[in-house]
Design an enzyme around this catalytic site. Sequence first.
Site, PDB file in Angstrom:
ATOM      1  N   GLY A 133     -45.320   5.182 -43.027  1.00 38.67           N
ATOM      2  CA  GLY A 133     -44.532   4.308 -43.899  1.00 38.67           C
ATOM      3  C   GLY A 133     -43.685   5.006 -44.946  1.00 38.67           C
ATOM      4  CB  SER A 134     -41.981   8.275 -45.274  1.00 43.66           C
ATOM      5  OG  SER A 134     -41.119   8.395 -44.177  1.00 43.66           O
ATOM      6  CG  ASP A 185     -34.091   2.469 -30.064  1.00 46.11           C
ATOM      7  OD1 ASP A 185     -34.574   1.875 -31.039  1.00 46.11           O
ATOM      8  OD2 ASP A 185     -34.708   3.326 -29.409  1.00 46.11           O
ATOM      9  CG  HIS A 225     -33.277   5.242 -33.138  1.00 48.98           C
ATOM     10  ND1 HIS A 225     -34.451   5.140 -32.420  1.00 48.98           N
ATOM     11  CD2 HIS A 225     -32.519   6.164 -32.506  1.00 48.98           C
ATOM     12  CE1 HIS A 225     -34.395   5.974 -31.386  1.00 48.98           C
ATOM     13  NE2 HIS A 225     -33.243   6.603 -31.413  1.00 48.98           N
ATOM     14  CG  ASN A 238     -35.571  -0.140 -35.632  1.00 47.26           C
ATOM     15  OD1 ASN A 238     -36.619   0.114 -36.231  1.00 47.26           O
ATOM     16  ND2 ASN A 238     -35.194   0.534 -34.553  1.00 47.26           N
ATOM     17  CD  GLU A 291     -35.558   8.410 -40.237  1.00 50.28           C
ATOM     18  OE1 GLU A 291     -36.358   7.479 -40.383  1.00 50.28           O
ATOM     19  OE2 GLU A 291     -35.740   9.326 -39.411  1.00 50.28           O
ATOM     20  NE  ARG A 305     -47.608  -3.827 -29.669  1.00 48.41           N
ATOM     21  CZ  ARG A 305     -48.234  -3.436 -28.563  1.00 48.41           C
ATOM     22  NH1 ARG A 305     -48.587  -2.162 -28.419  1.00 48.41           N
ATOM     23  NH2 ARG A 305     -48.508  -4.288 -27.607  1.00 48.41           N
ATOM     24  CB  ILE A 306     -41.345  -3.470 -26.995  1.00 45.74           C
ATOM     25  CG1 ILE A 306     -41.068  -1.974 -26.862  1.00 45.74           C
ATOM     26  CG2 ILE A 306     -40.227  -4.301 -26.377  1.00 45.74           C
ATOM     27  CD1 ILE A 306     -41.048  -1.471 -25.447  1.00 45.74           C
ATOM     28  CG  LEU A 307     -40.617  -6.865 -32.146  1.00 42.21           C
ATOM     29  CD1 LEU A 307     -39.763  -6.792 -33.403  1.00 42.21           C
ATOM     30  CD2 LEU A 307     -41.916  -7.620 -32.419  1.00 42.21           C
TER      31      LEU A 307
HETATM   32  C1  GRF Z   1     -38.913   7.238 -38.597  1.00 42.70           C
HETATM   33  O1  GRF Z   1     -38.430   8.452 -38.137  1.00 42.70           O
HETATM   34  C2  GRF Z   1     -38.074   6.107 -38.079  1.00 42.70           C
HETATM   35  O2  GRF Z   1     -36.732   6.453 -37.903  1.00 42.70           O
HETATM   36  C3  GRF Z   1     -38.698   5.804 -36.741  1.00 42.70           C
HETATM   37  O3  GRF Z   1     -40.069   5.985 -36.940  1.00 42.70           O
HETATM   38  C4  GRF Z   1     -40.280   6.899 -38.014  1.00 42.70           C
HETATM   39  C5  GRF Z   1     -41.154   6.206 -39.003  1.00 42.70           C
HETATM   40  O4  GRF Z   1     -41.519   7.047 -40.061  1.00 42.70           O
HETATM   41  N1  GRF Z   1     -38.339   4.485 -36.288  1.00 42.70           N
HETATM   42  P1  GRF Z   1     -42.146   6.440 -41.366  1.00 42.70           P
HETATM   43  O5  GRF Z   1     -43.397   5.668 -40.954  1.00 42.70           O
HETATM   44  O6  GRF Z   1     -41.129   5.551 -42.002  1.00 42.70           O
HETATM   45  O7  GRF Z   1     -42.478   7.620 -42.226  1.00 42.70           O
END
Ligand code: GRF
Length: 206
Positions: free
Chosen positions: A25-26, A159, A123, A121, A188, A105-107
């Site tokens: 969850g960063s 994606d 990615h 989302n 991100e 999870r795929i929705l």
């Molecule tokens: C991130 O790299 C995000 O882009 C991908 O999964 C990872 C999740 O990392 N979808 P975090 O749990 O947010 O640290």
Amino acid sequence: MTARWGWMAEAMARKRVAILISGRGSNMAALIEAAKDPAYPADISLVVSNVPDAGGLEVAKASGIPTEVVDHKLFGTDRAAFERALQAMLERYRIEIVCLAGFMRILTADFVGQWQGRMLNIHPALLPQFKGLDTHRRAIEAKTKVHGATVHFVVPEMDSGPTVLQGAVEVQPEDTEATLAARVLAIEHRIYPQALKMLAEGRCRL
Ligand code: GRF
């Protein structure tokens, strides 16, 4: 309140956001941090994990954010039942926008349809390059010069939704999967709060 004032109050209210996670969850933490600013147009009203011991749950709790677990394993192969439980949870907290942040999870198209234009989302690649998993390893193997991350609207195909924001990094010859991942992750954490702000302010739409 007159209809006019009612409309304005609704437009100005912070949007109620749920973040869906499966792991550390960063990105969730970056969104929570951004939303601490009272001027930020979204309130992180809920964090939901499909994994009961996801590390991000503790981080959210420490920030005083309500957390819930909807454990997909309890539903076996019944994806629709899992999503009904998830939807009920989101409705219970009167959620207006959903942010997927490492939600593994795929929705289904049904669930995605319920959140059309209201679900983002993140990615770890410059979509449409490198959809799916192991994006950093694949970027290095492909000798890509520029890599990065994308925040996009969620559509039924994985994606693939329209891009809201992207951030790029140069791939260095000495990069390993880990060093590249760390630089992309920093990007991100910058672009996800910006993209959510844009959506919550109605400055981008599907
Ligand atoms: C991130 O790299 C995000 O882009 C991908 O999964 C990872 C999740 O990392 N979808 P975090 O749990 O947010 O640290």
